[in-house]
Design an enzyme around this catalytic site. Structure first.
Site, PDB file in Angstrom:
ATOM      1  N   ASP A  60      13.445  88.864   2.996  1.00 19.74           N
ATOM      2  CA  ASP A  60      12.172  89.354   2.462  1.00 19.74           C
ATOM      3  C   ASP A  60      12.100  90.784   1.904  1.00 19.74           C
ATOM      4  O   ASP A  60      12.024  91.749   2.669  1.00 19.74           O
ATOM      5  CB  ASP A  60      11.100  89.301   3.561  1.00 19.74           C
TER       6      ASP A  60
HETATM    7  N1  DQQ Z   1      10.794  86.309   7.446  1.00 18.32           N
HETATM    8  C1  DQQ Z   1       9.776  85.329   7.198  1.00 18.32           C
HETATM    9  C2  DQQ Z   1       8.522  86.044   7.509  1.00 18.32           C
HETATM   10  C3  DQQ Z   1       8.878  86.884   8.675  1.00 18.32           C
HETATM   11  C4  DQQ Z   1      10.260  87.317   8.330  1.00 18.32           C
HETATM   12  C5  DQQ Z   1       9.882  84.811   5.787  1.00 18.32           C
HETATM   13  C6  DQQ Z   1      11.162  87.514   9.484  1.00 18.32           C
HETATM   14  O1  DQQ Z   1       7.425  85.229   7.768  1.00 18.32           O
HETATM   15  O2  DQQ Z   1       8.022  87.975   8.824  1.00 18.32           O
HETATM   16  O3  DQQ Z   1      11.198  84.691   5.342  1.00 18.32           O
HETATM   17  O4  DQQ Z   1      12.416  87.945   9.087  1.00 18.32           O
END
Ligand code: DQQ
Length: 437
Positions: free
Chosen positions: A19
């Protein structure tokens, strides 16, 4: 650079990344990434940080956030957003408590390098009644005198929900209601990594589950009324978020996921890649336009050009003479075609034993998995960025499909064109070698 699958003009911080979260400040583009600094596997979430002045070259900066033992983020600093008020810069993020609960936390900085966690964390500790397990990835914005924030969640049996909060000061938050609730069969059972911003007179909500989806509609200050929706990308592209720069451009980045085993990722020592930046626009029909930023042209080196090629019915493919490389930009203008399936072949071995297809499916109206209906008399304008194992494809300013391909042969460096179930005429082909960043 010695790893033949590691990209040379896409950013990767080493070890694990996922992310991206974006922030534009004093002429600089900042990217923060979910990051495990210990190994190329998900977990132990930190916030990695890098910046760019030209959208092409990235300077790594010190890690911005790390979990603090025995605190509300002891088990991880998950996704969130970066905002600025009149005094400081703030990160709102999801902390994972020692018990594994998702809570919302705040950290503050003057210079984007040193971050101080708020003494009163978490700033939101309880999920409102009536929503499912997902309660994470805050996205905040200023609206007049107050702050607004959405948190990704879900309504069981219905779909994703973006929970709307308000605050006078970024620390005291009051839950209002769901800004928008989706339908599971369209955009997944929950909303991860929501993003929300005005664009071309409408509002856009981005939500992630399976893929990152866009929703275009009207925002009345309380609720979002969706008019159109679709996919930002049909392939290995997830948890995408945006920033607005000083040229007024809304730019999107996503996490390009791996498509090989966890063992292979760990052995390689890196996993996940930051996508190329993509400009979003609102198209006249109320859908979303997505195109690579023009700054990427700075990476172009040696150039090849071909005109008026054809793949007649019955012949499957042609290899472009002389063109060779594992880091290329390939731009092909296909005339309206009668072939059922056609496109570009990348990372081809000379005898085509190995190759990957970037495919337009005319009858299904799809670029890979991304919907793309061509109008009457409209050709296919396909741009493909090949960067070793990363392949980002863009078509007609409105469809994207990112894929991964890990060639086993070191001579899989050629580019081809192909068609099946009919013929296709190609007006122009431009190929550039791309320089490393
Ligand atoms: N990755 C998810 C999110 C979370 C994060 C999406 C955790 O919802 O916050 O890829 O690494």
């Amino acid at each position: 650079m010695n790893d033949p699958h590691h990209p040379i003009y896409h950013y990767q911080p080493g070890n694990w990344m996922n992310d991206p979260k974006l922030f534009f400040h004093n002429g600089e583009y900042h990217v923060f990434l979910q990051h495990n600094p210990k190994e190329a596997a998900w977990g132990n979430m930190h916030w990695a940080h890098a910046k760019s002045t030209d959208l092409v070259h990235w300077t790594p900066l010190p890690i911005a956030l790390a979990p603090t033992p025995d605190s509300p983020d002891a088990k991880g600093c998950w996704t969130g957003c970066v905002v600025e008020n009149d005094v400081k810069i703030h990160i709102l993020y999801t902390g994972i408590t020692p018990e594994g609960k998702q809570v919302q936390c705040l950290a503050t900085s003057d210079d984007l390098i040193e971050w101080e966690k708020h003494a009163g964390n978490p700033v939101v500790s309880e999920k409102p009644e009536g929503f499912g397990d997902c309660f994470r990835d805050p996205c905040a914005w200023r609206e007049g005198e107050e702050w607004k924030m959405i948190i990704g969640s879900e309504v069981g049996g219905v779909g994703g929900a973006a929970l709307l909060y308000t605050s006078p000061n970024l620390t005291d938050w009051t839950f209002l209601h769901s800004l928008f609730t989706g339908r599971a069969e369209e955009t997944g059972h929950d909303f991860e990594c929501p993003d929300f911003f005005p664009l071309g007179g409408r509002h856009v909500l981005l939500t992630s589950r399976g893929q990152t989806f866009w929703h275009v509609g009207a925002y009345d200050g309380e609720r979002f009324h969706r008019e159109r929706w679709g996919m930002t990308d049909g392939g290995s592209f997830y948890a995408a978020k945006t920033l607005e720069d000083d040229k007024g451009r809304r730019i999107l980045w996503g996490w390009i996921q791996e498509r090989r085993t966890e063992e292979e990722q760990k052995a390689a020592g890196w996993s996940g890649v930051l996508s190329l930046p993509r400009v979003l626009t609102l198209l006249p029909d109320g859908t979303l336009g997505i195109e690579p930023v023009e700054e990427l042209q700075a990476l172009r080196g040696r150039h090849w050009r071909f005109e008026h090629l054809e793949i007649p019915a019955g012949e499957e493919s042609l290899l472009l003479p002389e063109v060779e490389g594992d880091a290329l930009e390939v731009r092909v203008r296909f005339a309206p075609a009668d072939a059922k399936v056609y496109g570009i072949l990348a990372r081809c071995s000379p005898g085509l034993e190995e190759r990957t297809e970037i495919v337009y499916l005319r009858e299904d109206e799809r670029l890979g998995n991304a919907p793309l209906a061509l109008g009457e008399g409209e050709g296919l304008d396909l741009t493909v960025y090949v960067d070793r194992s990363v392949i980002e494809a863009f078509a007609n300013g409105r469809a994207c499909h990112t894929s991964r391909f890990y060639p086993e042969r070191d001579d899989s460096r050629r580019i081809g064109l192909f068609a099946r179930g009919g013929s296709v005429k190609i007006e122009t082909v431009d190929v550039w070698e791309m320089k490393p960043i």
